[in-house]
Design an enzyme around this catalytic site. Structure first.
Site, PDB file in Angstrom:
ATOM      1  N   GLY A  16       0.803  -1.214   0.000  1.00  0.00           N
ATOM      2  CA  GLY A  16       0.000   0.000   0.000  1.00  0.00           C
ATOM      3  C   GLY A  16       0.834   1.261   0.000  1.00  0.00           C
ATOM      4  CB  SER A  17      -0.010   4.650   1.190  1.00  0.00           C
ATOM      5  OG  SER A  17      -1.166   4.748   0.372  1.00  0.00           O
ATOM      6  CB  THR A  18       4.430   1.539   3.447  1.00  0.00           C
ATOM      7  OG1 THR A  18       4.251   0.336   2.689  1.00  0.00           O
ATOM      8  CG2 THR A  18       3.537   1.500   4.682  1.00  0.00           C
ATOM      9  CB  ILE A  19       5.031   1.335  -2.019  1.00  0.00           C
ATOM     10  CG1 ILE A  19       5.016  -0.106  -1.487  1.00  0.00           C
ATOM     11  CG2 ILE A  19       5.854   1.401  -3.298  1.00  0.00           C
ATOM     12  CD1 ILE A  19       6.373  -0.674  -1.128  1.00  0.00           C
ATOM     13  CE  LYS A  20      -0.024   6.554  -2.257  1.00  0.00           C
ATOM     14  NZ  LYS A  20      -1.295   7.095  -1.730  1.00  0.00           N
TER      15      LYS A  20
END
Length: 568
Positions: A289-293
């Site tokens: 999810g958004s941790t990859i951002k």
């Protein structure tokens, strides 16, 4: 002379005497042969009988199992402070000598009163086999041994063996792993120790307890207990199917604590192989999810194509072929790069990735170690997955954490690289900063490090990471709420949540990552996003373990502006 002797005739009496004497001599020889033959047979059977009598009357303790079944010693495993995590203890195992068993049915009936789970049919065949030695039950409890002893069964005995004992129980189960019935490592760090030469020592008979030095780990049992306790509570509080967390030293790559629940008791691992007992931190791959951002934004900054003042139009959804990219909580306007990060804009992240390009995007993730199988001492490590061929749509979706799966541990390792600039292979063994400098290598610019520290702290102050705040410890981080794929489609009610944090943000010493698989709202009417469940788990871990990790709380310097000025 010769011719005369041939022609001479013997008298009749003389001839009879010669014949009778010859018969007597022949009869005597035959009798001697019979006596000698009988003596040899009696000697052979006498020796056999003597051996059988000897075996029948000797002490059972002097006739043990085959040498290959004798358990060998293993070294103790201790944490970084010397606390014992695994050690050998003596235990009794039950054996039988079938040749001394008079009534197998009676023996089984009496043993069943102490060992109700004994396999009756298999035990019956063993007792009727006529073998000299058979195992009936390995590794009894002291109580079981005492109760069987009281039965007074002939032909039944005990042999002292070694077995592994884990004082911390399930707290360290996924890390330490297991040994088999012969005290050989079959999983976790127990298996790693065997692979480093212990198995060869055992095979050669050189694994002597007094000569084996303890194996020290980087794990801090105090912090491990806190992590295990927090994720266990989260599992119940959010009614999730699993939870986990890892604490990583960002300066050395040492794993200080790592736990995943549901787990198992290594002292009674009857359910260790059930699929829900998976160590999700290292052996599970997920769309993070958004941790990859974090990596998408760092990539844009590190490329030199963007800075903290760059702007991205997120006023309307982004269409890529038949796909439409939307923001979960869209602002409907142009966003600065810090706003893209703290508002977790999918549209803004997609445009950051498009700016760098497909090849540059994949290269950056590979450089940060997110696409290759992690190398560490723990055997249970999964291999990330990615598209066979990266197209624009793949790059766009991966930019905000969909379409690529990696392990939570790799995500934490990559985040450590963003906070300090160097990618360090994680280790479960003690490592100094000097040793880390030899095995690590620079993966992002120093300017990127400073900017990412600023963004992490800003997100904890004003963005989705507010619930990860811990006064005095200057926490920063990034949320991640990923919809799970169910039957080939993304499900709106099944999520994999994560929170990726670092502290203290002026010079990050530790990375803390928590995951919660399929959480439910804590209370009716509440959402189940990572900011509401995964972030508080991280906050609780830091609040309880921060001082134990050697981080001194400081108050009055909480603003992101003190981490780095808001400049490119």
């Amino acid at each position: 002379m010769i011719s005369l002797l041939r022609g001479r005739r013997k008298p009749a009496g003389e001839a009879s005497i010669v014949v009778e004497g010859s018969r007597k001599a022949t009869g005597g020889k035959q009798k001697n042969r019979v006596v000698m033959t009988m003596a040899v047979f009696f000697g052979i059977y006498g020796a056999i009988a003597g051996r059988l009598v000897y075996l029948g009357i000797q002490d059972p303790e002097s006739s043990g199992p085959p040498a290959s079944r004798v358990t060998a010693a293993r070294p103790d495993i201790v944490d970084r402070n010397g606390e014992v995590l695994a050690t050998d203890i003596k235990t009794a195992s039950l054996f039988a000598e079938p040749r001394r068993i008079v009534d197998a049915d009676e023996v089984i009936e009496k043993l069943s009163t102490v060992l109700p789970d004994i396999d009756v049919e298999q035990t019956y065949h063993k007792l009727r086999s006529g073998a000299g030695f058979v195992w009936l039950k390995r590794q009894l409890t002291p109580r079981q041994q005492a109760e069987i002893f009281q039965l007074g069964l002939p032909g039944i005995g005990f042999r002292t063996e070694k077995r592994r004992f884990y004082p911390a129980g399930s707290t360290v189960s996924h890390l330490i792993g297991l040994t088999n019935i012969d005290n050989q490592g079959i999983s976790g760090l127990e298996k790693y120790i065997d692979d480093q030469g212990l198995a060869d020592l055992q095979a050669s008979g050189l694994a002597v307890a007094k000569d084996l030095q303890p194996v020290k780990l980087s794990i801090d049992l105090r912090v491990q207990h806190i992590v295990h306790d927090e994720i266990t509570q989260a599992l119940e509080r959010y009614h999730s199917i699993a939870a986990g967390a890892v604490v990583l030293n960002a300066k050395t790559g040492e794993i200080v604590a790592m736990a995943s629940v549901p787990d198992y008791d290594p002292n009674n691992p009857y359910n260790a192989h059930e699929k829900d007992r998976l160590n999700r931190i290292s052996a599970g791959t997920y769309e993070m999810g958004s941790t990859i951002k974090s990596f998408t934004t760092a990539m844009a900054l590190d490329s030199g194509l963007a800075n903290l003042e760059s702007r991205f139009d997120a006023s309307r959804p982004l269409r890529i072929g038949r796909f439409t990219i939307k923001d979960f909580h869209g602002k409907g306007r142009v966003l600065t790069l810090p706003e893209v990060f703290i508002y977790s804009s999918n549209i803004g992240s997609a445009k950051e990735a498009d700016m760098v390009g497909i090849e540059g995007h994949r290269e950056f993730l590979k450089r940060l170690g997110l696409l290759d199988r992690l190398r560490t001492e723990l055997p249970e490590v999964a291999t990330p997955t990615e598209p066979k061929e990266w197209k624009k749509v793949n790059s766009i979706t991966i930019s905000f954490g969909h379409g690529m799966s990696t392990t939570p541990l790799q995500t934490a390792v990559g985040a450590a690289a963003l906070m300090n600039g160097r990618l360090l292979p994680p280790t479960f063994l003690p490592r100094t900063e000097a040793e880390a400098a030899e095995v690590g290598h620079q993966v992002v610019k120093d300017s990127t490090v400073e900017q990412m520290r600023y963004l992490y702290r800003l997100n904890a102050e004003k963005g989705s990471g507010k619930r990860a705040e811990v006064p005095g410890f200057r926490v920063g981080g990034k949320t991640g709420t990923a919809e799970k794929v169910v039957n080939g489609r993304y499900s709106s009610d099944k999520r994999f949540n994560a929170f990726l944090a670092a502290f203290p943000m002026d010079d990050p010493q530790y990375i803390v990552l928590s995951i919660i698989d399929e959480p439910k709202p804590e209370k009716p009417g509440m959402a189940a996003t990572s900011g509401l469940n995964a972030a508080p788990v991280v906050a609780n871990i830091i609040r309880r373990a921060g001082v134990l990790l050697g981080v001194t709380p400081e108050f009055g310097h909480e603003s992101a502006a003190t981490v780095v000025s808001y400049r490119d």
